[in-house]
Design a protein around this motif. Structure first.
Motif, mmCIF file in Angstrom:
data_model
loop_
_atom_site.group_PDB
_atom_site.id
_atom_site.type_symbol
_atom_site.label_atom_id
_atom_site.label_comp_id
_atom_site.label_asym_id
_atom_site.label_seq_id
_atom_site.Cartn_x
_atom_site.Cartn_y
_atom_site.Cartn_z
ATOM 1 N N PHE A 411 37.115 29.040 20.404
ATOM 2 C CA PHE A 411 38.121 28.792 21.444
ATOM 3 C C PHE A 411 38.906 27.490 21.247
ATOM 4 O O PHE A 411 39.860 27.233 21.986
ATOM 5 N N GLY A 412 38.521 26.682 20.263
ATOM 6 C CA GLY A 412 39.357 25.543 19.885
ATOM 7 C C GLY A 412 39.235 24.323 20.760
ATOM 8 O O GLY A 412 40.106 23.450 20.723
ATOM 9 N N LEU A 413 38.142 24.206 21.552
ATOM 10 C CA LEU A 413 37.993 23.059 22.444
ATOM 11 C C LEU A 413 37.594 21.828 21.648
ATOM 12 O O LEU A 413 36.485 21.723 21.131
ATOM 13 N N GLU A 414 38.519 20.883 21.555
ATOM 14 C CA GLU A 414 38.289 19.661 20.790
ATOM 15 C C GLU A 414 37.906 18.517 21.720
ATOM 16 O O GLU A 414 37.708 18.709 22.924
ATOM 17 N N GLU A 415 37.810 17.320 21.149
ATOM 18 C CA GLU A 415 37.464 16.146 21.942
ATOM 19 C C GLU A 415 38.550 15.872 22.987
ATOM 20 O O GLU A 415 39.715 16.211 22.807
ATOM 21 N N GLU A 416 38.108 15.226 24.083
ATOM 22 C CA GLU A 416 39.004 14.814 25.165
ATOM 23 C C GLU A 416 39.759 16.000 25.767
ATOM 24 O O GLU A 416 40.866 15.852 26.286
ATOM 25 N N GLY A 417 39.164 17.201 25.675
ATOM 26 C CA GLY A 417 39.736 18.357 26.344
ATOM 27 C C GLY A 417 40.875 19.031 25.628
ATOM 28 O O GLY A 417 41.434 20.017 26.130
#
Length: 693
Positions: A411-417
């Motif tokens: 789903f591509g959820l990276e750091e800091e949202g």
């Protein structure tokens, strides 16, 4: 393309029937198996949350109260590296308070009033008596960097960061190489990925250099630079210079252009020969930290071999070695490889690692510690080499890696949202099925991926974004991806390591007999390539020459033999101090004979760490020397110094610092240096001094 369902072979174990009643998150895709395994990971994460921890070697096996994460079904304790990698993968964002409590458990003041005081990260029990044979405790900061919005925790991190980095700089940094010494991170079972002879002698490891451990120091230095800048602390510039220099040294020293890969380790500094050994964690960390330039990052990951069901944690495999790190895949390492694949937009690798993580968990019915390499089974019978030798269900970093695979990898959820999906088309077709959308539902937030009108390219990325309250909808479109092909192999084995070269002094120099298929290295440089058995003579030299041999088969080189040094040397006996007169101007290398019987070769906290106070005329310096556990007499780590001809030199030993000095180990009851008090001793014998180039 093989479907997700078909890729999960028929010989599967049943999944637990009961998940957490109300999982905090859920995925909604066309793959019931994908959604189910995500629920399993969350269930196992809940099972890893405990109120007390226990280990055989601490507190007489009585539990410690600790609202912490335990390491797995078979591991009921908090270990620095396991916790830290798991926190970096997922725990810090999923349960920040429990993560902070767990991390704080690994911070320690100094209990020995005779040692410099400070707040330090504990290096757990390990090879040769722990730190500084192993020096990857700085992985703690990889986790802590995600939790600095808590001012109190940030202040603790800042203090521990300064103190730990300063201590590692004093005792583990080699200025001549620009690198930190110490064992590979996580690959800490000596003969699994080091030469077999290190099973009985870890001095070599103590003075070698590891890719993963140096990248972790680089990450810690970058964090120190950032935190110093935020505090207007003048040390920011110093940390920046040190980080920049370390990045350059890592890229220079570990890269093998002939393989297009970064070596896992090499050493020591006086004979730094290239080594045919690569590891997936170190490679992935180097890519993620930005140590590897983009072109090398793409090549390194593309050239790192895979097998049918996943990626080996080391390559090539070592012969006559039981399955554990050797001949194995580890899910948490696969999760970091997935991150690195996303960083390099390697579509095939992204898909390969996602499928590997799914298949392993589905077949085992749990997020296991590790799997055998060619079958992805939890155990394979192979006589005395059977394994994995140890395996645990719901292993914490495996659970965290699986959750990160779903959140970030799909789903591509990276750091800091930030949300930045990179989804291989073949996998996307299966996850979407006939659906227009798939979604990840989390507390207070939902990420929706919407399929493109037409499937395009090998990789899908974000083409457009809509935000409606707490729901973010990503419209997928063609993403940019370099052309890559997986290097598929079986369990490729290196040849066995040869015996150490035997050199005999003659009137013409030093005579050696080399077996067929043997390469000879002199001071880390290839001197003679393999061919038929032959004799050769090395000319005598005014300097020490250090020899090591490797064997070659099928274009794969073995790990090196023990190193043998020849040439002039002085042996200095005596008690305290030892005295010696320099025969000429120049650089010299020295080491002590010693015996440290304070613990076994594979564990403990009492590696003897000394500071050698050298005075040669007006020249004074202090250098560290390490004497790992060894019940037989052997050599310490080497140290360098300079002297003028005729200078009268004295060498005196003072106590340095080891893990037994930390208050954290007051409750260590599995060996010396714990409940009985700090211990930093060894029986020290002759000092050997040789002229160095």
């Amino acid at each position: 393309m093989t479907t997700i369902a078909a890729a999960l072979l028929a010989s599967v174990l049943p999944l637990p029937g009961a998940f957490a009643a109300e999982s905090a998150m859920r995925s909604e895709t066309a793959s019931a198996e994908f959604d189910r395994l995500f629920q399993l990971a969350q269930t196992e994460l809940e099972q890893d949350k405990v109120d007390a921890i226990t280990d055989w070697s601490f507190n007489d096996q009585e539990p410690f109260p600790c609202v912490c994460f335990e390491t797995g079904e078979k591991w009921h304790y908090v270990w620095t590296r396991d916790l830290s990698f798991a926190a970096d993968l997922a725990l810090a964002r999923l349960d920040p308070e429990r993560t902070k409590t767990s991390l704080r458990f690994k911070l320690s003041e100094v209990r020995n009033p005779a040692r410099p005081q400070g707040l330090f990260v504990a290096q757990d029990t390990g090879s040769g008596g722990s730190w500084p044979v192993s020096t990857d405790r700085v992985v703690w900061f990889l986790a802590a960097r995600h939790l600095l919005d808590d001012p109190k925790f940030a202040d603790e991190t800042w203090r521990a960061l300064n103190d730990t980095l300063a201590q590692d700089r004093q005792f583990a940094f080699d200025a001549s190489m620009g690198l930190y010494r110490g064992e590979t991170s996580f690959l800490d079972w000596r003969e699994q990925n080091y030469p077999a002879w290190t099973a009985k002698d870890t001095t070599f490891i103590a003075q070698s250099f590891a890719l993963s451990t140096n990248v972790l120091h680089y990450e810690a230095l970058r964090l120190a630079e950032r935190m110093a800048g935020e505090r207007n602390d003048p040390r920011a510039a110093q940390y920046r210079r040190e980080a920049d220099a370390l990045r350059e040294a890592i890229d220079l020293r570990f890269w093998r252009e002939d393989r297009g890969l970064y070596m896992s380790w090499f050493g020591p500094a006086f004979a730094p020969m290239p080594v045919e050994n690569y590891d997936l964690l170190g490679t992935s960390l180097a890519i993620l930290a930005g140590v590897a330039p983009q072109e090398r990052a793409q090549r390194a990951l593309a050239h790192y071999p895979v097998v049918e069901f996943g990626s080996p944690v080391i390559w090539p495999q070592q012969p006559n070695t039981a399955i554990y790190h050797n001949r194995a895949m580890w899910p948490f390492v696969s999760a970091y490889a997935l991150r690195a694949a996303r960083r390099t937009a390697n579509a095939e690798r992204i898909e390969h690692e996602i499928r590997s993580l799914m298949r392993g968990t589905q077949r085992a019915g749990s997020n296991m510690e590790n799997y055998e390499l060619t079958t992805q089974d939890v155990h394979v019978d192979d006589g005395p080499l059977s394994g994995p030798v140890v395996n645990s269900k719901r292993q914490l970093w495996s659970v965290a890696g699986y959750i990160d695979m779903v959140q970030r990898g799909v789903f591509g959820l990276e750091e800091e949202g930030r949300v930045a999906p990179l989804l291989p088309v073949a996998l996307a077709k299966e996850l979407f099925g006939d659906k227009r959308e798939i979604r990840l539902v989390m507390p207070g937030r939902t990420i929706v991926l919407r399929r493109p009108k037409h499937w395009v390219g090998p990789l899908l990325g974000a083409a457009d974004v809509d935000v409606d309250g707490d729901t973010m909808t990503i419209h997928l479109g063609a993403g940019e991806a370099p052309a890559t092909t997986l290097v598929k192999t079986g369990a490729t084995f290196a040849p066995a390591q040869p015996a150490a070269p035997q050199a005999t002094k003659t009137a013409d120099g030093w005579k050696l007999a080399l077996p067929a298929g043997t390469r000879l290295y002199v001071d880390g440089v290839l001197h003679t390539k393999e061919d038929a058995a032959r004799d050769l003579v090395l000319p005598a030299s005014a300097y020490s020459q250090c020899l090591a041999a490797t064997a070659v088969a099928n274009d794969i080189e073995s790990l090196p033999s023990p190193t043998v040094c020849i040439g002039p040397e002085d042996r200095v006996a005596g008690e305290f101090p030892r005295k010696w007169t320099a025969p000429r101007d120049g650089r010299f290398r020295a080491h002590f004979r010693y015996r440290n019987a304070n613990g076994p070769i594979n564990t403990g906290i009492t590696a003897a760490v000394k500071l050698v106070q050298i005075q040669c005329g007006a020249m004074r310096e202090s250098v560290p020397v390490v004497m790992p556990h060894n019940e037989t007499e052997t050599d310490s780590t080497a140290f360098m110094f300079e002297a003028k001809a005729g200078a009268r030199c004295t060498f005196a030993l003072e106590d340095g610092f080891n893990m037994s000095d930390l208050a954290h180990f007051t409750n260590y009851t599995g060996g010396k240096g714990g409940a009985s008090g700090p211990l930093n001793t060894a029986d020290v014998g002759t000092l050997t001094i040789v002229p160095a180039r």
